[in-house]
Every structure is written in structure tokens, then in C-alpha cells.
Motif scaffolding. Structure first.
Motif, PDB file in Angstrom:
ATOM      1  N   MET A   1      54.583  35.185  45.749  1.00 42.64           N
ATOM      2  CA  MET A   1      54.098  34.990  44.398  1.00 42.64           C
ATOM      3  C   MET A   1      52.588  35.190  44.344  1.00 42.64           C
ATOM      4  SD  MET A   1      54.951  34.341  41.356  1.00 42.64           S
ATOM      5  CE  MET A   1      55.510  33.165  40.214  1.00 42.64           C
ATOM      6  N   ALA A   2      51.883  34.602  45.315  1.00 40.41           N
ATOM      7  CA  ALA A   2      50.423  34.725  45.338  1.00 40.41           C
ATOM      8  C   ALA A   2      50.001  36.176  45.540  1.00 40.41           C
ATOM      9  CB  ALA A   2      49.842  33.846  46.438  1.00 40.41           C
ATOM     10  N   VAL A   3      50.758  36.910  46.351  1.00 39.01           N
ATOM     11  CA  VAL A   3      50.431  38.314  46.588  1.00 39.01           C
ATOM     12  C   VAL A   3      50.558  39.107  45.291  1.00 39.01           C
ATOM     13  CG1 VAL A   3      51.154  40.403  47.795  1.00 39.01           C
ATOM     14  CG2 VAL A   3      51.087  38.233  49.008  1.00 39.01           C
ATOM     15  N   GLY A   4      51.583  38.829  44.514  1.00 37.57           N
ATOM     16  CA  GLY A   4      51.763  39.515  43.232  1.00 37.57           C
ATOM     17  C   GLY A   4      50.629  39.237  42.264  1.00 37.57           C
ATOM     18  N   ILE A   5      50.195  37.994  42.222  1.00 35.80           N
ATOM     19  CA  ILE A   5      49.084  37.630  41.332  1.00 35.80           C
ATOM     20  C   ILE A   5      47.794  38.320  41.779  1.00 35.80           C
ATOM     21  CG2 ILE A   5      47.616  35.719  40.589  1.00 35.80           C
ATOM     22  CD1 ILE A   5      50.175  33.973  40.700  1.00 35.80           C
ATOM     23  N   LEU A   6      47.527  38.294  43.081  1.00 30.74           N
ATOM     24  CA  LEU A   6      46.334  38.962  43.592  1.00 30.74           C
ATOM     25  C   LEU A   6      46.387  40.472  43.357  1.00 30.74           C
ATOM     26  CD1 LEU A   6      45.747  37.005  46.912  1.00 30.74           C
ATOM     27  CD2 LEU A   6      44.384  36.903  44.823  1.00 30.74           C
ATOM     28  N   GLN A   7      47.570  41.046  43.503  1.00 26.03           N
ATOM     29  CA  GLN A   7      47.728  42.478  43.268  1.00 26.03           C
ATOM     30  C   GLN A   7      47.433  42.820  41.807  1.00 26.03           C
ATOM     31  OE1 GLN A   7      51.629  43.974  44.123  1.00 26.03           O
ATOM     32  NE2 GLN A   7      50.940  46.090  44.145  1.00 26.03           N
ATOM     33  N   CYS A   8      47.905  42.009  40.884  1.00 23.92           N
ATOM     34  CA  CYS A   8      47.625  42.235  39.460  1.00 23.92           C
ATOM     35  C   CYS A   8      46.133  42.129  39.173  1.00 23.92           C
ATOM     36  CB  CYS A   8      48.391  41.237  38.597  1.00 23.92           C
ATOM     37  SG  CYS A   8      50.136  41.565  38.528  1.00 23.92           S
ATOM     38  N   LEU A   9      45.485  41.111  39.721  1.00 26.35           N
ATOM     39  CA  LEU A   9      44.046  40.955  39.514  1.00 26.35           C
ATOM     40  C   LEU A   9      43.275  42.137  40.100  1.00 26.35           C
ATOM     41  CD1 LEU A   9      43.602  37.148  40.266  1.00 26.35           C
ATOM     42  CD2 LEU A   9      43.558  38.288  38.038  1.00 26.35           C
ATOM     43  N   PHE A  10      43.654  42.561  41.293  1.00 24.66           N
ATOM     44  CA  PHE A  10      42.990  43.681  41.951  1.00 24.66           C
ATOM     45  C   PHE A  10      43.150  44.964  41.136  1.00 24.66           C
ATOM     46  CE2 PHE A  10      42.929  47.232  44.953  1.00 24.66           C
ATOM     47  CZ  PHE A  10      41.745  46.992  45.622  1.00 24.66           C
ATOM     48  N   SER A  11      44.348  45.219  40.640  1.00 26.67           N
ATOM     49  CA  SER A  11      44.590  46.463  39.915  1.00 26.67           C
ATOM     50  C   SER A  11      43.936  46.480  38.536  1.00 26.67           C
ATOM     51  CB  SER A  11      46.090  46.719  39.778  1.00 26.67           C
ATOM     52  OG  SER A  11      46.677  45.747  38.935  1.00 26.67           O
ATOM     53  N   GLN A  12      43.647  45.319  37.978  1.00 23.54           N
ATOM     54  CA  GLN A  12      43.003  45.256  36.669  1.00 23.54           C
ATOM     55  C   GLN A  12      41.483  45.170  36.768  1.00 23.54           C
ATOM     56  OE1 GLN A  12      44.705  45.631  33.777  1.00 23.54           O
ATOM     57  NE2 GLN A  12      46.530  45.878  35.008  1.00 23.54           N
ATOM     58  N   TRP A  13      40.951  45.032  37.968  1.00 23.21           N
ATOM     59  CA  TRP A  13      39.521  44.872  38.193  1.00 23.21           C
ATOM     60  C   TRP A  13      38.811  46.183  37.874  1.00 23.21           C
ATOM     61  CZ3 TRP A  13      37.067  44.062  43.657  1.00 23.21           C
ATOM     62  CH2 TRP A  13      35.759  43.610  43.512  1.00 23.21           C
ATOM     63  N   ASN A  14      37.819  46.132  37.014  1.00 24.38           N
ATOM     64  CA  ASN A  14      37.123  47.325  36.539  1.00 24.38           C
ATOM     65  C   ASN A  14      36.526  48.143  37.688  1.00 24.38           C
ATOM     66  OD1 ASN A  14      36.143  49.141  34.642  1.00 24.38           O
ATOM     67  ND2 ASN A  14      34.208  48.061  34.459  1.00 24.38           N
ATOM     68  N   MET A  15      35.986  47.480  38.699  1.00 16.15           N
ATOM     69  CA  MET A  15      35.379  48.201  39.821  1.00 16.15           C
ATOM     70  C   MET A  15      36.424  49.051  40.552  1.00 16.15           C
ATOM     71  SD  MET A  15      33.160  46.589  42.866  1.00 16.15           S
ATOM     72  CE  MET A  15      33.446  47.196  44.500  1.00 16.15           C
ATOM     73  N   MET A  16      37.616  48.505  40.754  1.00 15.72           N
ATOM     74  CA  MET A  16      38.667  49.262  41.428  1.00 15.72           C
ATOM     75  C   MET A  16      39.150  50.429  40.564  1.00 15.72           C
ATOM     76  SD  MET A  16      39.192  48.222  44.411  1.00 15.72           S
ATOM     77  CE  MET A  16      37.507  47.781  44.677  1.00 15.72           C
ATOM     78  N   ASN A  17      39.173  50.228  39.268  1.00 14.72           N
ATOM     79  CA  ASN A  17      39.570  51.310  38.376  1.00 14.72           C
ATOM     80  C   ASN A  17      38.583  52.466  38.445  1.00 14.72           C
ATOM     81  OD1 ASN A  17      41.903  50.061  37.370  1.00 14.72           O
ATOM     82  ND2 ASN A  17      40.694  48.848  35.964  1.00 14.72           N
ATOM     83  N   GLN A  18      37.308  52.170  38.590  1.00 17.26           N
ATOM     84  CA  GLN A  18      36.311  53.223  38.714  1.00 17.26           C
ATOM     85  C   GLN A  18      36.426  53.941  40.057  1.00 17.26           C
ATOM     86  OE1 GLN A  18      32.571  51.292  38.009  1.00 17.26           O
ATOM     87  NE2 GLN A  18      32.914  51.086  35.814  1.00 17.26           N
ATOM     88  N   VAL A  19      36.699  53.202  41.121  1.00 14.86           N
ATOM     89  CA  VAL A  19      36.831  53.806  42.449  1.00 14.86           C
ATOM     90  C   VAL A  19      38.007  54.779  42.480  1.00 14.86           C
ATOM     91  CG1 VAL A  19      37.410  53.312  44.864  1.00 14.86           C
ATOM     92  CG2 VAL A  19      35.729  51.901  43.670  1.00 14.86           C
ATOM     93  N   PHE A  20      39.138  54.387  41.907  1.00 15.92           N
ATOM     94  CA  PHE A  20      40.346  55.216  41.946  1.00 15.92           C
ATOM     95  C   PHE A  20      40.538  56.061  40.690  1.00 15.92           C
ATOM     96  CE2 PHE A  20      41.321  51.670  44.855  1.00 15.92           C
ATOM     97  CZ  PHE A  20      41.508  52.419  46.009  1.00 15.92           C
ATOM     98  N   ASN A  21      39.569  56.020  39.766  1.00 14.29           N
ATOM     99  CA  ASN A  21      39.620  56.795  38.527  1.00 14.29           C
ATOM    100  C   ASN A  21      40.911  56.499  37.751  1.00 14.29           C
ATOM    101  OD1 ASN A  21      38.576  58.523  36.625  1.00 14.29           O
ATOM    102  ND2 ASN A  21      39.449  60.349  37.572  1.00 14.29           N
TER     103      ASN A  21
END
Length: 54
Positions: A1-21
Motif C-alpha cells: 500500500m505504501a509503495v502505491g502511495i509513494l509511486q503516485c506521489l512520485f509520478s505526480q511530482w512536477n520535477m519528475m514530469n519535467q525530467v521525463f517530459n
């Protein structure tokens, strides 16, 4: 469960969105993903209950 929550936060993080376009999911897209993913998890749990792998 915690992994899923962290994955959602990571994928919605603006910095990661810029890195992966990429762009964050909209609320409707997130609901579609959960609507498809949750039944798969429940089926896997039921199958594991009746036929454990170990």
C-alpha cells in the motif's frame, strides 16, 4: 500500500514530469487507472487465497 502511495506521489511530482517530459494524470485518468487496477488486485488476492504460490 505504501509503495502505491509513494509511486503516485512520485509520478505526480512536477520535477519528475519535467525530467521525463510527461504530464500529471488528471483526476478522471487517475480514477480510470484505479478502476482497472483494483479489480486485478482483488482477483490476485482471491487466487492467492485458494492457491498460494509457496
Amino acid at each position: 500500500m505504501a509503495v502505491g502511495i509513494l509511486q503516485c506521489l512520485f509520478s505526480q511530482w512536477n520535477m519528475m514530469n519535467q525530467v521525463f517530459n510527461t504530464t500529471p494524470l488528471t483526476f478522471i485518468q487517475a480514477l480510470i487507472c484505479m478502476g482497472v487496477g483494483l479489480p486485478v488486485v482483488f482477483i490476485a488476492l482471491i487466487l492467492q487465497r485458494f492457491h498460494p504460490l509457496n
